[in-house]
Design a protein around this motif. Structure first.
Motif, PDB file in Angstrom:
ATOM      1  N   LEU A  36       0.919  -1.275   0.231  1.00 49.64           N
ATOM      2  CA  LEU A  36      -0.253  -0.030   0.311  1.00 49.64           C
ATOM      3  C   LEU A  36       0.676   1.574   0.213  1.00 49.64           C
ATOM      4  O   LEU A  36       0.548   2.292  -0.878  1.00 49.64           O
ATOM      5  N   ALA A  37       2.338   0.839   0.255  1.00 51.92           N
ATOM      6  CA  ALA A  37       3.149   2.320   0.768  1.00 51.92           C
ATOM      7  C   ALA A  37       3.313   2.757  -0.483  1.00 51.92           C
ATOM      8  O   ALA A  37       3.838   3.726  -0.451  1.00 51.92           O
ATOM      9  N   THR A  38       3.405   1.475  -1.517  1.00 52.89           N
ATOM     10  CA  THR A  38       3.772   1.867  -2.820  1.00 52.89           C
ATOM     11  C   THR A  38       2.837   2.772  -3.641  1.00 52.89           C
ATOM     12  O   THR A  38       3.098   3.758  -4.212  1.00 52.89           O
ATOM     13  N   LEU A  39       1.809   2.931  -3.323  1.00 55.55           N
ATOM     14  CA  LEU A  39       0.986   3.790  -3.376  1.00 55.55           C
ATOM     15  C   LEU A  39       1.582   5.453  -2.918  1.00 55.55           C
ATOM     16  O   LEU A  39       1.253   6.208  -3.757  1.00 55.55           O
ATOM     17  N   THR A  40       0.693   5.797  -1.867  1.00 61.31           N
ATOM     18  CA  THR A  40       1.047   6.429  -1.392  1.00 61.31           C
ATOM     19  C   THR A  40       1.291   6.180   0.205  1.00 61.31           C
ATOM     20  O   THR A  40       0.486   4.782   0.561  1.00 61.31           O
ATOM     21  N   LEU A  41       1.404   6.793   1.562  1.00 65.86           N
ATOM     22  CA  LEU A  41       1.993   6.318   2.383  1.00 65.86           C
ATOM     23  C   LEU A  41       0.147   7.130   3.266  1.00 65.86           C
ATOM     24  O   LEU A  41      -0.183   5.979   4.030  1.00 65.86           O
ATOM     25  N   HIS A  42      -0.556   7.573   2.498  1.00 73.97           N
ATOM     26  CA  HIS A  42      -1.867   7.969   3.005  1.00 73.97           C
ATOM     27  C   HIS A  42      -2.229   6.531   2.993  1.00 73.97           C
ATOM     28  O   HIS A  42      -3.226   6.509   3.325  1.00 73.97           O
ATOM     29  N   THR A  43      -2.713   6.024   1.866  1.00 71.49           N
ATOM     30  CA  THR A  43      -3.675   4.704   2.049  1.00 71.49           C
ATOM     31  C   THR A  43      -3.093   3.702   3.115  1.00 71.49           C
ATOM     32  O   THR A  43      -4.193   3.284   3.318  1.00 71.49           O
ATOM     33  N   VAL A  44      -2.062   3.725   3.766  1.00 72.56           N
ATOM     34  CA  VAL A  44      -2.104   2.715   5.099  1.00 72.56           C
ATOM     35  C   VAL A  44      -2.452   3.251   5.605  1.00 72.56           C
ATOM     36  O   VAL A  44      -3.321   2.349   6.419  1.00 72.56           O
ATOM     37  N   TYR A  45      -2.378   4.285   6.208  1.00 71.04           N
ATOM     38  CA  TYR A  45      -3.373   5.349   7.344  1.00 71.04           C
ATOM     39  C   TYR A  45      -4.990   5.020   7.146  1.00 71.04           C
ATOM     40  O   TYR A  45      -5.292   4.083   8.241  1.00 71.04           O
ATOM     41  N   ASP A  75      -5.790   1.403   7.565  1.00 69.04           N
ATOM     42  CA  ASP A  75      -5.674   0.533   8.923  1.00 69.04           C
ATOM     43  C   ASP A  75      -6.464   1.427   9.615  1.00 69.04           C
ATOM     44  O   ASP A  75      -7.444   0.484  10.054  1.00 69.04           O
ATOM     45  N   ALA A  76      -7.210   2.696   9.232  1.00 68.37           N
ATOM     46  CA  ALA A  76      -8.802   2.929  10.066  1.00 68.37           C
ATOM     47  C   ALA A  76      -9.612   2.527  10.048  1.00 68.37           C
ATOM     48  O   ALA A  76     -10.561   2.028  10.565  1.00 68.37           O
ATOM     49  N   ILE A  77      -9.500   1.840   8.350  1.00 70.48           N
ATOM     50  CA  ILE A  77     -10.978   0.701   7.862  1.00 70.48           C
ATOM     51  C   ILE A  77     -11.073  -0.294   8.577  1.00 70.48           C
ATOM     52  O   ILE A  77     -12.086  -1.384   9.484  1.00 70.48           O
ATOM     53  N   LEU A  78      -9.659  -1.534   8.765  1.00 73.67           N
ATOM     54  CA  LEU A  78      -9.439  -2.442   9.481  1.00 73.67           C
ATOM     55  C   LEU A  78      -9.843  -2.443  10.874  1.00 73.67           C
ATOM     56  O   LEU A  78     -10.499  -3.232  11.261  1.00 73.67           O
ATOM     57  N   TYR A  79      -9.507  -1.474  11.418  1.00 73.03           N
ATOM     58  CA  TYR A  79      -9.839  -0.742  13.198  1.00 73.03           C
ATOM     59  C   TYR A  79     -10.846  -1.184  13.286  1.00 73.03           C
ATOM     60  O   TYR A  79     -11.609  -1.150  14.695  1.00 73.03           O
ATOM     61  N   ALA A  80     -12.161  -0.002  12.075  1.00 72.62           N
ATOM     62  CA  ALA A  80     -12.998   0.360  12.449  1.00 72.62           C
ATOM     63  C   ALA A  80     -13.578  -1.105  13.168  1.00 72.62           C
ATOM     64  O   ALA A  80     -14.836  -1.199  13.238  1.00 72.62           O
ATOM     65  N   GLY A  81     -13.442  -1.511  11.238  1.00 72.68           N
ATOM     66  CA  GLY A  81     -14.669  -3.077  11.478  1.00 72.68           C
ATOM     67  C   GLY A  81     -14.125  -4.040  12.577  1.00 72.68           C
ATOM     68  O   GLY A  81     -15.147  -4.386  12.936  1.00 72.68           O
TER      69      GLY A  81
END
Length: 75
Positions: free
Chosen positions: A41-50, A53-59
């Motif tokens: 995911l970081a190869t796209l942008t570092l923002h996508t990693v966060y 993570d937020a989506i996974l933690y919310a789920g």
């Protein structure tokens, strides 16, 4: 941890070994695949990693709260 305590409380004695085995496998798999997925995911942008993570933690929070309400028993 909380997941080990939940297994000890919720899983019958006859199935407890299998439940702990699955939990151990899941922890090991997550430890191996987490950095790989984050790096991809970081190869796209570092923002996508966060965001991921937020989506996974919310789920995870939603699933945990739902199960907690359904499985809650008096001590």
């Amino acid at each position: 941890t909380l997941s080990y305590a939940a297994i000890a409380r919720l899983v019958p004695d006859s199935s407890r070994t299998t439940a702990f085995s699955f939990l151990g496998s899941a922890v090991s798999l997550a430890s191996a695949l987490g950095p790989v997925g984050s790096g991809a995911l970081a190869t796209l942008t570092l923002h996508t990693v966060y965001v991921a993570d937020a989506i996974l933690y919310a789920g995870s929070l939603g699933i945990s709260l739902t199960l907690w309400q359904k499985l809650r028993r008096p001590v």
